[in-house]
Design a protein around this motif. Structure first.
Motif, mmCIF file in Angstrom:
data_model
loop_
_atom_site.group_PDB
_atom_site.id
_atom_site.type_symbol
_atom_site.label_atom_id
_atom_site.label_comp_id
_atom_site.label_asym_id
_atom_site.label_seq_id
_atom_site.Cartn_x
_atom_site.Cartn_y
_atom_site.Cartn_z
ATOM 1 N N UNK A 15 0.822 -1.203 0.000
ATOM 2 C CA UNK A 15 0.000 0.000 0.000
ATOM 3 C C UNK A 15 0.860 1.258 0.000
ATOM 4 N N UNK A 16 1.935 1.253 0.736
ATOM 5 C CA UNK A 16 2.745 2.468 0.813
ATOM 6 C C UNK A 16 3.446 2.757 -0.500
ATOM 7 N N UNK A 17 3.676 1.748 -1.333
ATOM 8 C CA UNK A 17 4.332 1.995 -2.609
ATOM 9 C C UNK A 17 3.372 2.569 -3.640
ATOM 10 N N UNK A 18 2.077 2.303 -3.482
ATOM 11 C CA UNK A 18 1.097 2.810 -4.447
ATOM 12 C C UNK A 18 0.982 4.316 -4.310
ATOM 13 N N UNK A 19 0.712 4.992 -5.438
ATOM 14 C CA UNK A 19 0.653 6.447 -5.436
ATOM 15 C C UNK A 19 -0.739 6.968 -5.755
ATOM 16 N N UNK A 20 -1.767 6.186 -5.450
ATOM 17 C CA UNK A 20 -3.126 6.665 -5.661
ATOM 18 C C UNK A 20 -3.480 7.661 -4.579
ATOM 19 N N UNK A 21 -4.375 8.595 -4.921
ATOM 20 C CA UNK A 21 -4.751 9.613 -3.943
ATOM 21 C C UNK A 21 -5.451 8.995 -2.749
ATOM 22 N N UNK A 22 -6.149 7.838 -2.969
ATOM 23 C CA UNK A 22 -6.876 7.239 -1.865
ATOM 24 C C UNK A 22 -5.910 6.751 -0.776
ATOM 25 N N UNK A 23 -4.794 6.169 -1.186
ATOM 26 C CA UNK A 23 -3.842 5.669 -0.193
ATOM 27 C C UNK A 23 -3.184 6.829 0.541
ATOM 28 N N UNK A 24 -2.894 7.892 -0.183
ATOM 29 C CA UNK A 24 -2.341 9.085 0.465
ATOM 30 C C UNK A 24 -3.297 9.584 1.530
ATOM 31 N N UNK A 25 -4.587 9.613 1.194
ATOM 32 C CA UNK A 25 -5.575 10.068 2.162
ATOM 33 C C UNK A 25 -5.581 9.157 3.386
ATOM 34 N N UNK A 26 -5.499 7.857 3.154
ATOM 35 C CA UNK A 26 -5.541 6.903 4.257
ATOM 36 C C UNK A 26 -4.344 7.103 5.176
ATOM 37 N N UNK A 27 -3.167 7.269 4.580
ATOM 38 C CA UNK A 27 -1.966 7.481 5.384
ATOM 39 C C UNK A 27 -2.058 8.767 6.185
ATOM 40 N N UNK A 28 -2.673 9.793 5.574
ATOM 41 C CA UNK A 28 -2.826 11.076 6.253
ATOM 42 C C UNK A 28 -3.646 10.920 7.526
ATOM 43 N N UNK A 29 -4.702 10.117 7.454
ATOM 44 C CA UNK A 29 -5.552 9.938 8.630
ATOM 45 C C UNK A 29 -4.792 9.263 9.757
ATOM 46 N N UNK A 30 -4.029 8.249 9.399
ATOM 47 C CA UNK A 30 -3.303 7.513 10.431
ATOM 48 C C UNK A 30 -2.274 8.402 11.121
ATOM 49 N N UNK A 31 -1.556 9.212 10.355
ATOM 50 C CA UNK A 31 -0.483 10.017 10.921
ATOM 51 C C UNK A 31 -0.957 11.373 11.433
ATOM 52 N N UNK A 32 -2.214 11.687 11.238
ATOM 53 C CA UNK A 32 -2.750 12.967 11.704
ATOM 54 C C UNK A 32 -4.082 12.730 12.412
ATOM 55 N N UNK A 33 -4.075 12.068 13.555
ATOM 56 C CA UNK A 33 -5.317 11.720 14.238
ATOM 57 C C UNK A 33 -6.135 12.931 14.623
ATOM 58 N N UNK A 81 -11.368 9.791 3.537
ATOM 59 C CA UNK A 81 -10.268 10.079 4.453
ATOM 60 C C UNK A 81 -9.841 8.844 5.240
ATOM 61 N N UNK A 82 -10.686 7.817 5.246
ATOM 62 C CA UNK A 82 -10.356 6.589 5.957
ATOM 63 C C UNK A 82 -9.968 5.470 5.002
ATOM 64 N N UNK A 83 -9.548 5.865 3.800
ATOM 65 C CA UNK A 83 -8.910 4.903 2.920
ATOM 66 C C UNK A 83 -9.783 4.188 1.934
ATOM 67 N N UNK A 84 -11.074 4.469 1.882
ATOM 68 C CA UNK A 84 -11.916 3.831 0.874
ATOM 69 C C UNK A 84 -11.575 4.448 -0.479
ATOM 70 N N UNK A 85 -11.138 3.661 -1.445
ATOM 71 C CA UNK A 85 -10.790 4.224 -2.755
ATOM 72 C C UNK A 85 -11.990 4.927 -3.383
ATOM 73 N N UNK A 86 -11.740 6.060 -4.018
ATOM 74 C CA UNK A 86 -12.825 6.848 -4.599
ATOM 75 C C UNK A 86 -13.613 6.044 -5.617
ATOM 76 N N UNK A 87 -12.917 5.183 -6.392
ATOM 77 C CA UNK A 87 -13.626 4.404 -7.420
ATOM 78 C C UNK A 87 -14.461 3.282 -6.817
ATOM 79 N N UNK A 88 -14.323 3.050 -5.505
ATOM 80 C CA UNK A 88 -15.121 2.021 -4.840
ATOM 81 C C UNK A 88 -16.377 2.598 -4.182
#
Length: 715
Positions: A15-33, A81-88
Motif C-alpha cells: 500500500x505504501x508503494x502505491x501512489x493513488x490519492x486514496x492511499x495518500x488520504x488513508x496514510x494522512x488519517x493515520x499520521x494525523x489523528x 479520508x479513511x482509505x476507501x478508494x474513490x472508485x469504490x
C-alpha cells in the motif's frame, strides 16, 4: 474494517508503494489523528453519528431542512479520508445536479481537512456518482454481452418511446378501433408503471388506469410488439435501463461481479425509489454491508412515478440485525412556529418514522390560515401580500406561491400581469421537449444507431415532400440493404426533397463513420439543419440560440454516446422556451407546483387552495395510502418556508363551462388535514376583514308588518 478504527493493513509495503490519492488520504488519517475532529466539527451529534458510521447498513432519516446533503457529503469525505478508494464509492441520486453537488461538497470538505493539517491535497475523482439511470447506462455498456445487447445500444427519451409505441399501435390497427383506445402517452405510462412497480398488467390497469381495463389483451400484445421493436433496433427506453440492470442482478455470478466494484453504496432521496430500484440495491448489497440510504418518509410524494414509500419504511427490517436508524431533527431552514405546524400535521399520520423537527433559529411568526371568498379574492390577497413583503425588503424571488395543480394559479397569473409583477412558473417544458432540439438530436441518434426508426423518420420528414409514407419507404429500403448508407444516397426522394437529399446522405454517412471524431459533430449537424429550422419554425433566431447552447453542452462530453445518453437521462431546462418577459426583469415572483418545489426554500410561502379536493386531491378519496401521500405533499409545501407561511382557503369555487360571468358555484371546505392539533398552531384570519365602522345610532323610524302582508296575500 471499522472505519472509525485504523486498520493494521495501512503499514503494508504494497500500500505504501502505491501512489493513488486514496492511499495518500488513508496514510494522512493515520499520521494525523487530530484531523478527524476538524472534518466533523461543524456537524451536530446526529449528523456526526451518521457521517462516521461503519460498514453496517444505515438509514438516515433526514427531516426537511436538516442538512441532509451536508451530512451525506461528510460521510463521503469520511470514507475517503479513511482509505476507501474513490472508485469504490457508488453515489446514487435522482438528478445530475444532486450528484454534482455531493461531489463538490465532498471534495471541499476533504480539501479543507487536508489544508488544516498542512498536507498535500491530492485530486479526488468520484467516478461512480450519478442518477440511477445514468449508472445503469454505464454498467449495461460494460455487461452488454451478458444481457443480450450491443455495446452501442441507443437510449430513447420519453418522446421517442411514445412515438415508437404509436408506430406499433397504428401497425396493429389499434388506432382505428370504434371505441376509445389509449393514446401513445397513456400506453407508455401504463408500460412504465408495470416495469417500475413490477406489478402485472392487470393490477396496474385496475389500480391506476381503470378505464383501460377492457383493453388488457390488446395492450399486452402492443407491449410485446414494442419490446420486439426495441430489441430489433437495439434501443432502450428510460425504464428499460432499470429493467436490464435488475435482470443483470438476478444472476448470482453477475451480481457478485457488480458488487465487487463497490465497497460502499450511498443513496440520496431513498423515499423516492420505486420497487425496481429497491430490489436492485438489495441485490447489490444483500447483507446491507456498505449500504447507506438517506431520505424522509414524510416527503415521499411521487407515487405517480411509481415511487413506493414502503421501501424506506421497511428498509431497517430487510437485514438481520436490522439496519441502524439515525434521525436528523435539527432544522436549519424554518422558524420554530412554522415547524410546530408541520410537526402537528405529521403527528396525525397513520404510519411513519416519528420525528420532531427543532429549529436552530428564533421562534418567528405563527403560520396563518387565511379564509377568502373565492379564487379571485385569493389572487388579490396574494398580490397584496407579495407587494407588502417586497416593501419590507423581501425580494420577489425570495417569495413563492405553491399549488397542488398547475391550473390553480390561473387567476393569480392574470392578476400578476395586470399589476405588472413579473413571475416565473416552474413545472413546464423540458429543453429536450422543444421540437427543434428534438430534430437535431434525432439526426445524431440516427447516425449513432442506423436501426433507430423513430429518429430516422423524424429526420427524413424535415425535408419538404417527405411525409410519413415516403419516410417509411425510405427506411425500409435502407433496412433491406442491411443499413448500408450508400442505399440512402441512391434512393430517389420526392421532387421537393431532391436538392436537400445529397447533403443529408453525405452528413449521416460522415457522422456515423468510425474514423470521424466526436469533436464538431453537433456543429456539422446544426449547420445542415439551420436552413430547415428557418423554413419550418417561427422565431428561428431564438431557436437557433438553443441549438448553439446544445453545441456548447456537447463540449462537456467525450463521445457521442455519452452526450446522447446523459442528455436523455438528465436533460437541462429550456432556454428560449422559458424566455418570458419575467426573466428579463431585475426580480420575479416564483410560482410552482408543490412537486416541483421539493428541495427548495423561500423566505415567504403562500399555498393556494388548501381545501378538500385539492389537499387531499379528490382522486385520492377512498384510498388511505393516497390520502397519506397527500398529507405528505402539504407537509412538503409547509416546510419550504423560512420565515412566513400562509395557507389560503377559498370558500367558493365557480363551476366551469357556464356563461361568462355566471355565478354558479360550489362551496369548498378547508382541508381535512386541519385537525384540532394543527389548528392550534395557526392564526386564523378572514380576508378582507369586516368593516370597522360603528353601527348607526338607532332613530325613531316607522315599522312595517311584512308578516301581516304575507299572510294577507293568502287569505
Amino acid at each position: 474494517m471499522d472505519l472509525q478504527t485504523p486498520s493494521s493493513r495501512v503499514s503494508s509495503p504494497h500500500l505504501t508503494r502505491l501512489k493513488t490519492c486514496e492511499v495518500v488520504l488513508y496514510t494522512v488519517v493515520v499520521h494525523n489523528p487530530a484531523m478527524q475532529p476538524q472534518l466533523l466539527d461543524k456537524l451536530n451529534p446526529a449528523q456526526r453519528a451518521a457521517a462516521t458510521h461503519g460498514h453496517e447498513p444505515l438509514l438516515i432519516i433526514a427531516g426537511a431542512g436538516t442538512g441532509k446533503t451536508n451530512t451525506l457529503a461528510h460521510r463521503v469525505a469520511h470514507l475517503l479520508m479513511n482509505g476507501v478508494p474513490a472508485e469504490k464509492l457508488l453515489l446514487l441520486t435522482f438528478s445530475r445536479r444532486a450528484a454534482q453537488e455531493l461531489i463538490r461538497r465532498s471534495q471541499l470538505i476533504v480539501s479543507q481537512a487536508l489544508t488544516a493539517s498542512q498536507t498535500e491535497r491530492p485530486a479526488i475523482r468520484l467516478a461512480w456518482a450519478g442518477t440511477f439511470h445514468s449508472v445503469a447506462n454505464r454498467l449495461l455498456r460494460h455487461y452488454a454481452a451478458q444481457v443480450g445487447l450491443e455495446p452501442g445500444f441507443g437510449v430513447m427519451d420519453r418522446g421517442d418511446s411514445a412515438d415508437l409505441l404509436d408506430v406499433a399501435r397504428q401497425e396493429m390497427g389499434l388506432s382505428a378501433q370504434d371505441r376509445r383506445f389509449p393514446r401513445k402517452d397513456t400506453c407508455l405510462a401504463i408500460y412504465s408503471h408495470c416495469v417500475n412497480t413490477q406489478l402485472p398488467l392487470e393490477s396496474t390497469l385496475a389500480e391506476a388506469f381503470p378505464w383501460c381495463v377492457e383493453w388488457h389483451d390488446e395492450l399486452k400484445s402492443l407491449f410485446r410488439r414494442y419490446v420486439e421493436a426495441k430489441l430489433h433496433q437495439q434501443v432502450l427506453d428510460y425504464d428499460d435501463l432499470l429493467l436490464y440492470w435488475h435482470a443483470l442482478m438476478q444472476n448470482d455470478a453477475l451480481a457478485r461481479d457488480v458488487d465487487s466494484r463497490f465497497d460502499h453504496v450511498l443513496v440520496d432521496e431513498y423515499q423516492d425509489t420505486n420497487t425496481l430500484q429497491a430490489d436492485i440495491l438489495l441485490a447489490l448489497k444483500p447483507s446491507g454491508k456498505g449500504l447507506c440510504v438517506v431520505g424522509d418518509d414524510a416527503q415521499s410524494i411521487y407515487s405517480f412515478r411509481a415511487a413506493n414509500v414502503e421501501n424506506i419504511l421497511n428498509f431497517p427490517d430487510r437485514f438481520a440485525p436490522p439496519a441502524r436508524r439515525i434521525a436528523l431533527e435539527e432544522n436549519y431552514r424554518s422558524t420554530q412556529l412554522i415547524l410546530d405546524c408541520a410537526n402537528a400535521l405529521m403527528a396525525d399520520a397513520s404510519r411513519q418514522f416519528e420525528k420532531t423537527l427543532r429549529s436552530s433559529r428564533s421562534a418567528g411568526a405563527r403560520a396563518r390560515l387565511v379564509t377568502v371568498l373565492d379564487e379571485q379574492a385569493q389572487a388579490l390577497y396574494v398580490v397584496e401580500g407579495v407587494l407588502a413583503a417586497r416593501e419590507r425588503g423581501v425580494a420577489l424571488r425570495r417569495q413563492a406561491v405553491l399549488f397542488r395543480s398547475a391550473h390553480h394559479s390561473d387567476a393569480l397569473e392574470l392578476e400578476l400581469v395586470r399589476r405588472n409583477i413579473p413571475y416565473v412558473k416552474y413545472g413546464g417544458l423540458k429543453f429536450l421537449e422543444a421540437a427543434h432540439v428534438k430534430d437535431l438530436l434525432a439526426l445524431l441518434r440516427w447516425a449513432d444507431n442506423r436501426r433507430n426508426r423513430i429518429a430516422a423518420h423524424r429526420v427524413l420528414q424535415l425535408l419538404p415532400g417527405m411525409g410519413p409514407a415516403n419516410a417509411d419507404r425510405c427506411f425500409k429500403t435502407l433496412e433491406g440493404a442491411q443499413f448500408d448508407w450508400s442505399a440512402l444516397a441512391a434512393w430517389r426522394p420526392p421532387t421537393a426533397a431532391r436538392e436537400f437529399w445529397a447533403p443529408l446522405a453525405e452528413l449521416v454517412a460522415e457522422l456515423s463513420s468510425p474514423t470521424r471524431s466526436w469533436e464538431g459533430q453537433v456543429g456539422a449537424a446544426r449547420l445542415w439543419y439551420e436552413p430547415h429550422l428557418a423554413r419550418i419554425y417561427s422565431e428561428s433566431p431564438a431557436r437557433k440560440g438553443d441549438l448553439e447552447q446544445l453545441e456548447r453542452i456537447a463540449l462537456q462530453f467525450g463521445t457521442r454516446e455519452q452526450f446522447l445518453s446523459e442528455l436523455t437521462l438528465d436533460p437541462p431546462q429550456a432556454t428560449s422556451d422559458f424566455g418570458t418577459h419575467a426573466t428579463l426583469d431585475e426580480d420575479f415572483l416564483i410560482l410552482s407546483t408543490v412537486h416541483s418545489a421539493k428541495g427548495q426554500e423561500w423566505e415567504r410561502v403562500a399555498v393556494l387552495n388548501v381545501t378538500d379536493g385539492n389537499f387531499p386531491n379528490e382522486y385520492a378519496n377512498g384510498k388511505p395510502e393516497r390520502i397519506e401521500e397527500e398529507r405528505r405533499l402539504l407537509y412538503v409545501a409547509m416546510t419550504r418556508a423560512r420565515n412566513e407561511l400562509e395557507l389560503i382557503v377559498p370558500l367558493k369555487f365557480y363551476v366551469t363551462h357556464q356563461a361568462r360571468g355566471g355565478d354558479a358555484h360550489v362551496y369548498g371546505a378547508k382541508s381535512r388535514f386541519f385537525s384540532t392539533r394543527v389548528l392550534s398552531t395557526l392564526d386564523q384570519v378572514v380576508w378582507p376583514a369586516g368593516s370597522d365602522e360603528r353601527a348607526p345610532q338607532a332613530r325613531s323610524l316607522p315599522k312595517v308588518d311584512v308578516g301581516a302582508r304575507l299572510r294577507g296575500s293568502w287569505a
